[in-house]
Design a protein around this motif. Structure first.
Motif, PDB file in Angstrom:
ATOM      1  N   MET A  76      96.588  81.146   0.488  1.00  0.00           N
ATOM      2  CA  MET A  76      97.742  81.478   0.060  1.00  0.00           C
ATOM      3  C   MET A  76      97.801  83.203  -0.889  1.00  0.00           C
ATOM      4  O   MET A  76      98.856  83.400  -0.919  1.00  0.00           O
ATOM      5  CB  MET A  76      97.760  80.071  -2.081  1.00  0.00           C
ATOM      6  CG  MET A  76      97.739  78.806  -1.122  1.00  0.00           C
ATOM      7  SD  MET A  76      97.390  78.049  -2.952  1.00  0.00           S
ATOM      8  CE  MET A  76      97.954  78.338  -3.880  1.00  0.00           C
ATOM      9  N   PHE A  77      96.623  83.402  -0.635  1.00  0.00           N
ATOM     10  CA  PHE A  77      95.751  84.203  -1.539  1.00  0.00           C
ATOM     11  C   PHE A  77      95.130  85.566  -0.963  1.00  0.00           C
ATOM     12  O   PHE A  77      94.212  85.513   0.088  1.00  0.00           O
ATOM     13  CB  PHE A  77      95.989  84.403  -3.287  1.00  0.00           C
ATOM     14  CG  PHE A  77      96.968  83.608  -3.856  1.00  0.00           C
ATOM     15  CD1 PHE A  77      95.923  82.487  -4.154  1.00  0.00           C
ATOM     16  CD2 PHE A  77      97.473  83.844  -4.593  1.00  0.00           C
ATOM     17  CE1 PHE A  77      96.746  81.383  -4.886  1.00  0.00           C
ATOM     18  CE2 PHE A  77      98.525  83.734  -5.450  1.00  0.00           C
ATOM     19  CZ  PHE A  77      97.789  82.148  -5.534  1.00  0.00           C
ATOM     20  N   ARG A  78      95.473  86.900  -0.319  1.00  0.00           N
ATOM     21  CA  ARG A  78      94.954  87.958   0.507  1.00  0.00           C
ATOM     22  C   ARG A  78      94.626  89.225  -0.809  1.00  0.00           C
ATOM     23  O   ARG A  78      95.185  89.768  -1.217  1.00  0.00           O
ATOM     24  CB  ARG A  78      95.446  88.185   1.730  1.00  0.00           C
ATOM     25  CG  ARG A  78      94.494  89.057   2.238  1.00  0.00           C
ATOM     26  CD  ARG A  78      94.486  88.787   3.554  1.00  0.00           C
ATOM     27  NE  ARG A  78      95.947  89.867   4.139  1.00  0.00           N
ATOM     28  CZ  ARG A  78      97.292  89.130   4.341  1.00  0.00           C
ATOM     29  NH1 ARG A  78      97.255  87.473   4.639  1.00  0.00           N
ATOM     30  NH2 ARG A  78      98.281  88.888   4.765  1.00  0.00           N
ATOM     31  N   PHE A 291      87.091  95.991 -17.486  1.00  0.00           N
ATOM     32  CA  PHE A 291      87.438  95.230 -16.604  1.00  0.00           C
ATOM     33  C   PHE A 291      88.272  96.204 -15.205  1.00  0.00           C
ATOM     34  O   PHE A 291      88.652  97.173 -15.222  1.00  0.00           O
ATOM     35  CB  PHE A 291      88.497  94.122 -17.031  1.00  0.00           C
ATOM     36  CG  PHE A 291      89.074  95.381 -17.694  1.00  0.00           C
ATOM     37  CD1 PHE A 291      89.578  94.858 -19.390  1.00  0.00           C
ATOM     38  CD2 PHE A 291      90.847  95.140 -17.696  1.00  0.00           C
ATOM     39  CE1 PHE A 291      90.525  95.644 -19.579  1.00  0.00           C
ATOM     40  CE2 PHE A 291      91.661  95.329 -17.624  1.00  0.00           C
ATOM     41  CZ  PHE A 291      92.046  95.482 -19.334  1.00  0.00           C
ATOM     42  N   TYR A 292      88.657  95.304 -14.119  1.00  0.00           N
ATOM     43  CA  TYR A 292      88.993  96.503 -12.974  1.00  0.00           C
ATOM     44  C   TYR A 292      90.395  95.368 -12.209  1.00  0.00           C
ATOM     45  O   TYR A 292      90.563  94.604 -12.824  1.00  0.00           O
ATOM     46  CB  TYR A 292      88.184  96.140 -11.905  1.00  0.00           C
ATOM     47  CG  TYR A 292      87.197  95.845 -10.636  1.00  0.00           C
ATOM     48  CD1 TYR A 292      85.373  95.268 -11.673  1.00  0.00           C
ATOM     49  CD2 TYR A 292      87.467  95.104  -9.747  1.00  0.00           C
ATOM     50  CE1 TYR A 292      85.421  93.980 -10.678  1.00  0.00           C
ATOM     51  CE2 TYR A 292      87.556  93.796  -9.394  1.00  0.00           C
ATOM     52  CZ  TYR A 292      86.155  93.246 -10.008  1.00  0.00           C
ATOM     53  OH  TYR A 292      85.800  92.668  -8.835  1.00  0.00           O
ATOM     54  N   CYS A 293      90.907  96.006 -11.745  1.00  0.00           N
ATOM     55  CA  CYS A 293      92.095  95.936 -11.410  1.00  0.00           C
ATOM     56  C   CYS A 293      92.155  95.182  -9.919  1.00  0.00           C
ATOM     57  O   CYS A 293      92.720  96.655  -9.050  1.00  0.00           O
ATOM     58  CB  CYS A 293      93.462  96.857 -11.763  1.00  0.00           C
ATOM     59  SG  CYS A 293      95.034  96.453 -10.638  1.00  0.00           S
ATOM     60  N   ASN A 364      82.967  79.583  -5.216  1.00  0.00           N
ATOM     61  CA  ASN A 364      81.730  80.307  -5.748  1.00  0.00           C
ATOM     62  C   ASN A 364      81.332  81.818  -4.768  1.00  0.00           C
ATOM     63  O   ASN A 364      82.378  81.957  -3.966  1.00  0.00           O
ATOM     64  CB  ASN A 364      80.714  79.724  -4.909  1.00  0.00           C
ATOM     65  CG  ASN A 364      80.982  77.936  -5.757  1.00  0.00           C
ATOM     66  OD1 ASN A 364      80.619  78.149  -7.015  1.00  0.00           O
ATOM     67  ND2 ASN A 364      80.444  77.044  -4.554  1.00  0.00           N
ATOM     68  N   LEU A 365      80.503  82.268  -5.788  1.00  0.00           N
ATOM     69  CA  LEU A 365      80.252  83.871  -5.045  1.00  0.00           C
ATOM     70  C   LEU A 365      78.707  83.804  -5.112  1.00  0.00           C
ATOM     71  O   LEU A 365      78.138  83.304  -5.930  1.00  0.00           O
ATOM     72  CB  LEU A 365      80.975  84.980  -6.036  1.00  0.00           C
ATOM     73  CG  LEU A 365      81.092  86.508  -5.128  1.00  0.00           C
ATOM     74  CD1 LEU A 365      81.897  86.947  -4.071  1.00  0.00           C
ATOM     75  CD2 LEU A 365      81.381  87.255  -6.316  1.00  0.00           C
ATOM     76  N   HIS A 366      79.216  83.796  -3.440  1.00  0.00           N
ATOM     77  CA  HIS A 366      77.410  83.682  -3.622  1.00  0.00           C
ATOM     78  C   HIS A 366      76.518  85.592  -2.989  1.00  0.00           C
ATOM     79  O   HIS A 366      77.166  86.750  -2.703  1.00  0.00           O
ATOM     80  CB  HIS A 366      77.420  83.131  -1.929  1.00  0.00           C
ATOM     81  CG  HIS A 366      77.869  81.406  -1.520  1.00  0.00           C
ATOM     82  ND1 HIS A 366      79.422  81.711  -1.789  1.00  0.00           N
ATOM     83  CD2 HIS A 366      77.714  80.561  -1.622  1.00  0.00           C
ATOM     84  CE1 HIS A 366      79.490  80.096  -0.837  1.00  0.00           C
ATOM     85  NE2 HIS A 366      78.438  80.028  -1.722  1.00  0.00           N
TER      86      HIS A 366
HETATM   87  C1  LIG Z   1      93.822  85.474  -6.522  1.00  0.00           C
HETATM   88  O1  LIG Z   1      92.732  85.954  -5.070  1.00  0.00           O
HETATM   89  C2  LIG Z   1      92.234  85.966  -4.632  1.00  0.00           C
HETATM   90  C3  LIG Z   1      92.366  86.233  -2.861  1.00  0.00           C
HETATM   91  C4  LIG Z   1      91.187  86.232  -1.910  1.00  0.00           C
HETATM   92  C5  LIG Z   1      90.810  85.595  -2.070  1.00  0.00           C
HETATM   93  C6  LIG Z   1      90.411  85.239  -3.959  1.00  0.00           C
HETATM   94  C7  LIG Z   1      88.865  84.179  -4.097  1.00  0.00           C
HETATM   95  C8  LIG Z   1      87.548  84.454  -4.113  1.00  0.00           C
HETATM   96  N1  LIG Z   1      86.957  84.400  -2.915  1.00  0.00           N
HETATM   97  N2  LIG Z   1      87.548  85.673  -5.667  1.00  0.00           N
HETATM   98  C9  LIG Z   1      86.150  86.336  -5.643  1.00  0.00           C
HETATM   99  O2  LIG Z   1      85.640  86.598  -4.674  1.00  0.00           O
HETATM  100  C10 LIG Z   1      86.243  86.473  -6.830  1.00  0.00           C
HETATM  101  C11 LIG Z   1      86.071  85.829  -8.134  1.00  0.00           C
HETATM  102  C12 LIG Z   1      85.541  86.164  -9.142  1.00  0.00           C
HETATM  103  C13 LIG Z   1      85.499  87.400  -9.681  1.00  0.00           C
HETATM  104  N3  LIG Z   1      85.128  87.840  -8.747  1.00  0.00           N
HETATM  105  C14 LIG Z   1      85.431  87.767  -7.336  1.00  0.00           C
HETATM  106  O3  LIG Z   1      85.487  88.457  -5.991  1.00  0.00           O
HETATM  107  C15 LIG Z   1      85.045  89.948  -6.315  1.00  0.00           C
HETATM  108  C16 LIG Z   1      83.670  90.225  -6.141  1.00  0.00           C
HETATM  109  C17 LIG Z   1      83.363  90.217  -4.812  1.00  0.00           C
HETATM  110  N4  LIG Z   1      84.355  90.693  -3.867  1.00  0.00           N
HETATM  111  C18 LIG Z   1      86.015  90.367  -4.467  1.00  0.00           C
HETATM  112  C19 LIG Z   1      86.254  90.869  -4.849  1.00  0.00           C
HETATM  113  C20 LIG Z   1      91.321  84.836  -4.551  1.00  0.00           C
END
Ligand SMILES: COc1cccc(CC(=N)NC(=O)c2cccnc2OC2CCNCC2)c1
Length: 388
Positions: A76-78, A291-293, A364-366
């Protein structure tokens, strides 16, 4: 499956036992043992080094990522990393110009693949010695070229370019599970604009909840509540660096920040990085948060096309409780028109997640280390490193 590739790499197997002491997995090599020429690409593709000071390279990287990078599990999101953000994230002190590795179509010069490394000085398990390694990020292959096995070549090539610099370890994160996470962090969201989050199906209304009730629940003050709170600026770096490193010493994995790193990573940049300090009456800095944007494209939505998300970054607290610092981060994020504030359950973040009304995300974030076998599995609270 893609674990075929990971079984050829110096990473632990999923069911490997933990050793007494942590250490490298591969045989110890020297830069001169490393092949000088790049790995072969399939016919019709060529390597390039991206220079993000060059507007055309920056535009091409932005376009590759906004169209082809990570999506959430429901597609749904990228992620929509901005050009300014990419320049910030990929040009830290000590950066190497061949650590921004791109793959182009030879005929058209179109950028269709990318992987990045940045240099980090890591402290693991409270050990004295710093391990110089690379932080890998932004591995991306154009959607139309998936299953051409380009990702393994990008990974082997960036490894070669890092090894040639006499560095043998890497740290990276991923939403996907591959061999072998050192820790699995959970992500949490705090609504700032609940109406929009419900309209875009990021959140849903509870059965006995009304929109009015939810908007009231998540309402925040117009102004911050901490006396002496002000934006960080570069002049604070010599004071903030040692205080941040001191705070991070409690964790079993973190990057040791130089003063130059602090200047680069935390100097405020609109729509990229927001950093604040708390200054006491006698002009002493006692606390810090940032915090980052990172916006996301909302894929195929009639009314909204972008989700404006803020992500908790680094902080330390010596006088103001962490939950009050992050409460003020929420107030500022709302003031800067963010829709949601995201955080992981690493560092001491569980201290504020419930009280500040964060809800668990659906993934989850691995966290991973390359060519380093740890003597133990880390709980998220042992992690002191936030990746963008
Ligand atoms: C809301 O839009 C999204 C668009 C793409 C993926 C995700 C889910 C996701 N994979 N979220 C995270 O990895 C994430 C959730 C909370 C905090 N940091 C995060 O990832 C950061 C750190 C790792 N590199 C991506 C950004 C959400």
């Amino acid at each position: 499956n893609q674990w075929q590739f990971w079984n050829t790499q110096p990473v632990p197997k999923m069911d490997d036992p933990f050793p007494e002491t942590s250490g490298p997995i591969d045989v110890i090599k020297k830069p001169e043992d490393i092949q000088k020429d790049p790995y072969n690409l399939p016919a019709g593709f060529e390597w390039c080094n991206l220079n993000l000071k060059n507007q055309d390279d920056l535009d091409q990287l932005y376009t590759l990522l906004v169209e082809n990078y990570v999506e959430d599990d429901d597609n749904m999101f990228r992620f929509d990393y901005s050009r300014e953000f990419l320049r910030w994230a990929l040009s830290p002190p000590g950066q190497y110009e061949d650590w921004l590795a791109g793959v182009r179509v030879t005929k058209t010069k179109k950028l269709v693949g990318f992987i990045s490394g940045i240099p980090v000085h890591m402290i693991l398990q409270k050990k004295e010695e710093v391990i110089k390694m690379t932080e890998i990020n932004f591995l991306c292959v154009n959607k139309k070229l998936r299953s051409k096995r380009l990702a393994p070549v990008l990974i082997k090539e960036i490894t070669r370019r890092v090894n040639i610099k006499n560095m043998w370890q890497a740290v990276y994160t991923a939403g996907v599970l591959i061999p072998k996470p050192i820790s699995i962090a959970q992500y949490f969201h705090r609504s700032l604009n609940p109406k929009k989050l419900i309209e875009i199906n990021f959140s849903s209304l509870g059965k006995n909840q009304t929109m009015a009730r939810v908007q009231k629940l998540y309402k925040l003050p117009e102004e911050t509540t901490i006396k002496g709170l002000r934006p960080f600026n570069k002049k604070d770096a010599p004071t903030v660096a040692p205080m941040l490193n001191k705070y991070l010493e409690q964790f079993d994995l973190y990057h040791k920040f130089s003063v130059e790193d602090v200047k680069h990573y935390f100097a405020p940049v609109d729509n990229v990085i927001y950093s604040y300090v708390v200054e006491s009456e006698d002009k002493k800095i006692t606390d810090f948060f940032s915090f980052y944007c990172l916006p996301s494209t909302i894929i195929n939505h009639p009314k909204h096309n972008q989700l404006r998300a803020a992500y908790s970054y680094y902080h330390f607290s010596t006088a103001t409780p962490l939950k009050d610092l992050i409460y003020n981060a929420l107030i500022l994020a709302k003031k800067y028109d963010f829709d949601v504030f995201n955080a992981l359950n690493l560092m001491e973040n569980t201290q504020f997640l419930d009280e500040l009304l964060f809800s668990p995300g659906d993934g989850n974030l691995h966290y991973y280390l390359y060519n380093w076998r740890l003597s133990e599995q880390f709980k998220p609270s042992q992690l002191g490193m936030v990746l963008v």
